[in-house]
Scaffold this motif. Structure first.
Motif, PDB file in Angstrom:
ATOM      1  N   ILE A 162      -0.090   7.136   6.923  1.00 58.13           N
ATOM      2  CA  ILE A 162       0.726   6.813   5.430  1.00 58.13           C
ATOM      3  C   ILE A 162      -0.002   8.040   4.757  1.00 58.13           C
ATOM      4  O   ILE A 162       1.102   8.522   4.121  1.00 58.13           O
ATOM      5  N   ILE A 163      -1.065   8.337   4.674  1.00 52.97           N
ATOM      6  CA  ILE A 163      -1.535   9.319   3.772  1.00 52.97           C
ATOM      7  C   ILE A 163      -1.033  10.750   4.234  1.00 52.97           C
ATOM      8  O   ILE A 163      -0.452  11.608   3.301  1.00 52.97           O
ATOM      9  N   ARG A 164      -0.973  11.136   5.473  1.00 52.61           N
ATOM     10  CA  ARG A 164      -0.692  12.403   6.201  1.00 52.61           C
ATOM     11  C   ARG A 164       0.840  12.403   5.555  1.00 52.61           C
ATOM     12  O   ARG A 164       1.370  13.456   5.207  1.00 52.61           O
ATOM     13  N   ASP A 165       1.730  11.311   5.906  1.00 56.72           N
ATOM     14  CA  ASP A 165       3.020  11.565   5.715  1.00 56.72           C
ATOM     15  C   ASP A 165       3.193  11.902   4.090  1.00 56.72           C
ATOM     16  O   ASP A 165       4.281  12.458   3.690  1.00 56.72           O
ATOM     17  N   ALA A 166       2.896  10.911   3.289  1.00 56.58           N
ATOM     18  CA  ALA A 166       3.048  11.152   1.637  1.00 56.58           C
ATOM     19  C   ALA A 166       2.515  12.582   1.321  1.00 56.58           C
ATOM     20  O   ALA A 166       3.249  13.296   0.421  1.00 56.58           O
ATOM     21  N   TYR A 181       0.727  -1.176   0.097  1.00 56.48           N
ATOM     22  CA  TYR A 181       0.076  -0.203   0.061  1.00 56.48           C
ATOM     23  C   TYR A 181       0.835   1.283  -0.020  1.00 56.48           C
ATOM     24  O   TYR A 181       0.640   2.011  -0.777  1.00 56.48           O
ATOM     25  N   THR A 182       2.167   1.185   0.801  1.00 54.38           N
ATOM     26  CA  THR A 182       2.690   2.203   0.917  1.00 54.38           C
ATOM     27  C   THR A 182       3.417   2.529  -0.678  1.00 54.38           C
ATOM     28  O   THR A 182       3.549   3.721  -0.722  1.00 54.38           O
ATOM     29  N   GLU A 204      -3.142   3.533  11.165  1.00 54.24           N
ATOM     30  CA  GLU A 204      -1.904   3.521   9.998  1.00 54.24           C
ATOM     31  C   GLU A 204      -2.165   3.943   8.786  1.00 54.24           C
ATOM     32  O   GLU A 204      -1.447   4.661   8.381  1.00 54.24           O
ATOM     33  N   ASN A 205      -3.455   3.966   8.343  1.00 54.17           N
ATOM     34  CA  ASN A 205      -3.712   4.487   6.970  1.00 54.17           C
ATOM     35  C   ASN A 205      -3.653   6.073   7.094  1.00 54.17           C
ATOM     36  O   ASN A 205      -3.247   6.725   6.291  1.00 54.17           O
ATOM     37  N   ALA A 247      -7.130  15.324  13.750  1.00 52.80           N
ATOM     38  CA  ALA A 247      -6.196  15.318  14.740  1.00 52.80           C
ATOM     39  C   ALA A 247      -4.962  14.741  14.176  1.00 52.80           C
ATOM     40  O   ALA A 247      -3.745  14.859  14.386  1.00 52.80           O
ATOM     41  N   CYS A 248      -5.137  13.515  13.087  1.00 55.99           N
ATOM     42  CA  CYS A 248      -4.193  13.141  12.402  1.00 55.99           C
ATOM     43  C   CYS A 248      -3.580  13.907  11.398  1.00 55.99           C
ATOM     44  O   CYS A 248      -2.839  13.187  10.568  1.00 55.99           O
TER      45      CYS A 248
END
Length: 180
Positions: free
Chosen positions: A95-99, A56-57, A91-92, A136-137
């Motif tokens: 992953i989205i926030r970081d990308a 997914y990443t 986790e999802n 919050a995320c």
């Protein structure tokens, strides 16, 4: 039209379509820079066949590289019928926030607002929980699945925020207050 926010180009594409979708997105935004063109990605629980990538990443990273979107949108329906929450929900979000941060895009999430096979009908508290945990995320935009009912949804027992007749349904005041 003044009510036009943007163009929803595709839901949950396979990796093989990312480059073409990126070109289509760029052309929409070139011709109409005042409006956003966006694509919505799968959640972490999609399978390899759906994703077209081994992980997914990697799916998300290739999307960002090949499509270069201004918004990184995805959906994750976490409310299971047995009362549990999907274990990969946070986790999802990460992953989205970081990308999105790495690529200078806004992260958006589509939140569950109606029960359908495999998912429970959310309570008012669960609607608030989904919205506030997303914010919050780091999510910058929230959308709701599904906002407006259609005859198929209602025949399957799904009740959206707005009925097929355009009337506010059970969740309308909740979503109205959350969106405020």
């Amino acid at each position: 039209h003044p009510a036009l926010f943007g163009y929803y180009l595709q839901d949950e594409p396979n990796y093989q379509h990312f480059e073409a979708l990126g070109q289509i997105r760029a052309e929409f935004e070139r011709r109409d820079p005042a409006h956003l063109a966006f694509i919505n990605l799968f959640p972490t629980y999609a399978n390899v066949r759906q994703l077209g990538t081994p992980t997914y990443t990697e799916h998300v990273e290739r999307f960002m590289q090949l499509s270069q979107p201004r918004v990184l949108s995805y959906d994750h329906y976490c409310l299971r019928p047995d009362g549990s929450i999907r274990a990969d929900y946070f986790e999802n979000l990460a992953i989205i926030r970081d990308a999105a941060l790495r690529h200078g895009a806004q992260p958006w999430q589509i939140i569950l607002s109606t029960g359908h096979p495999g998912y429970r009908d959310p309570t008012e508290a669960e609607m608030r929980w989904q919205a506030y945990t997303s914010l919050a995320c780091g999510m910058k935009g929230l959308m709701w699945f599904t906002y407006w009912s259609n005859a198929t949804h209602e025949a399957e027992g799904m009740q959206a925020i707005v009925s097929t007749e355009g009337e506010p349904a059970r969740l309308y005041p909740i979503v109205r207050d959350l969106n405020a």
